[in-house]
Write a protein that holds these residues in place. Structure first.
Motif, PDB file in Angstrom:
ATOM      1  N   LYS A 144      44.476  48.057  30.283  1.00 37.44           N
ATOM      2  CA  LYS A 144      44.384  46.715  30.861  1.00 37.44           C
ATOM      3  C   LYS A 144      45.428  45.780  30.251  1.00 37.44           C
ATOM      4  N   SER A 155      39.946  36.972  33.095  1.00 34.80           N
ATOM      5  CA  SER A 155      38.479  37.038  33.048  1.00 34.80           C
ATOM      6  C   SER A 155      37.855  35.778  33.635  1.00 34.80           C
ATOM      7  N   ILE A 158      38.000  36.080  37.439  1.00 33.74           N
ATOM      8  CA  ILE A 158      37.050  37.076  37.936  1.00 33.74           C
ATOM      9  C   ILE A 158      35.614  36.576  37.781  1.00 33.74           C
ATOM     10  N   LEU A 183      34.396  42.363  31.828  1.00 34.74           N
ATOM     11  CA  LEU A 183      35.218  42.919  32.890  1.00 34.74           C
ATOM     12  C   LEU A 183      34.628  44.259  33.315  1.00 34.74           C
ATOM     13  N   LEU A 187      39.695  48.438  36.960  1.00 34.30           N
ATOM     14  CA  LEU A 187      40.186  47.531  37.995  1.00 34.30           C
ATOM     15  C   LEU A 187      41.189  48.296  38.846  1.00 34.30           C
ATOM     16  N   VAL A 196      38.294  44.189  42.246  1.00 31.67           N
ATOM     17  CA  VAL A 196      37.300  44.051  41.176  1.00 31.67           C
ATOM     18  C   VAL A 196      36.023  44.723  41.655  1.00 31.67           C
ATOM     19  N   TYR A 198      32.213  46.371  40.335  1.00 33.31           N
ATOM     20  CA  TYR A 198      31.181  46.673  39.346  1.00 33.31           C
ATOM     21  C   TYR A 198      30.251  47.731  39.923  1.00 33.31           C
ATOM     22  N   GLU A 212      31.812  44.391  44.872  1.00 26.45           N
ATOM     23  CA  GLU A 212      33.261  44.581  45.033  1.00 26.45           C
ATOM     24  C   GLU A 212      33.877  43.389  45.749  1.00 26.45           C
TER      25      GLU A 212
END
Length: 227
Positions: A144, A155, A158, A183, A187, A196, A198, A212
């Motif tokens: 990253k 961050s 996001i 995060l 990614l 992004v 999760y 997403e």
């Protein structure tokens, strides 16, 4: 299907879809883009992707290396047969569906997404999506910090978008199980922007499913180390 592109004047990589399927015991289907071309770069990309796929089907606690996808399928099937022997009353058939695609490519980055779904007889199957961001010149994965010049500023963007996606006023601690903002584990990139995503258990509850969204490049261009 093959996707051919030049990563530089010296290195050319071709991706062809590799496919595995089995249904005699467990139901298994695997598709992923396999790199061909420059031997060293292609081998490193393929080893990373193949090791990930192998370990997605690994039900043991230890990570597996140097195991082929074909051997991983045999191992998964053997585990299922053993399960059926121990629990003959179960009518459920195990499933492993893994699908990979290139979501973005340029002279500086190749992004591959692997979508995995495994069902080994629990209350529900498990879905996981992971992004792999490769350096086309070396075949190595970017960290990253290699992709972004300031993680803190990224961050904040996001986190703001995440709250909008969740349509919730709850604290970050409530979203991330008592922790501050986190995060996602990986990614990704697309033509539209930064992906992004999760996975379940990274955020909120399993019932929330996958979270997403895409942040346009113009919103984060000053934070990108790659163009």
């Amino acid at each position: 299907m093959s996707l051919v592109f030049s990563c530089s004047e010296e290195i050319k990589i071709e991706f062809k879809e590799d496919h595995f399927e089995a249904s005699k015991d467990a139901e298994i289907s695997i598709n992923y883009p396999k790199a061909e071309g420059d031997n060293a770069v292609s081998e490193l990309i393929n080893t990373t992707i193949q090791n990930y796929i192998v370990n997605q089907m690994n039900l043991g606690e230890d990570s597996l290396t140097n195991l082929s996808i074909g051997d991983a399928i045999k191992r998964f099937n053997a585990d299922f047969v053993s399960f059926k022997t121990d629990f003959p009353e179960s009518s459920q058939k195990w499933e492993a569906f893994i699908d990979g695609e290139i979501t973005y490519r340029s002279t500086e980055i190749i992004c591959i997404a692997i979508n995995s779904y495994l069902d080994t007889g629990g209350a529900h199957g498990n879905t996981n999506i992971t992004f792999f961001n490769f350096n086309p010149q070396t075949g190595k994965l970017y960290s990253k910090t290699e992709l972004f010049n300031t993680i803190d500023a990224l961050s904040e963007i996001i986190a703001k978008q995440l709250k909008e996606e969740l349509k919730s006023d709850v604290s970050m601690e409530a979203i991330f199980f008592g922790k501050d903002f986190q995060l996602p584990e990986s990614l990704g990139f697309s033509d539209e922007g930064l992906i992004v995503l999760y996975n379940p258990y990274e955020i909120a509850s399993y019932s929330q499913g996958i979270i997403e969204f895409t942040i346009p490049y113009e919103d984060i261009s000053s934070y990108l180390n790659k163009h």
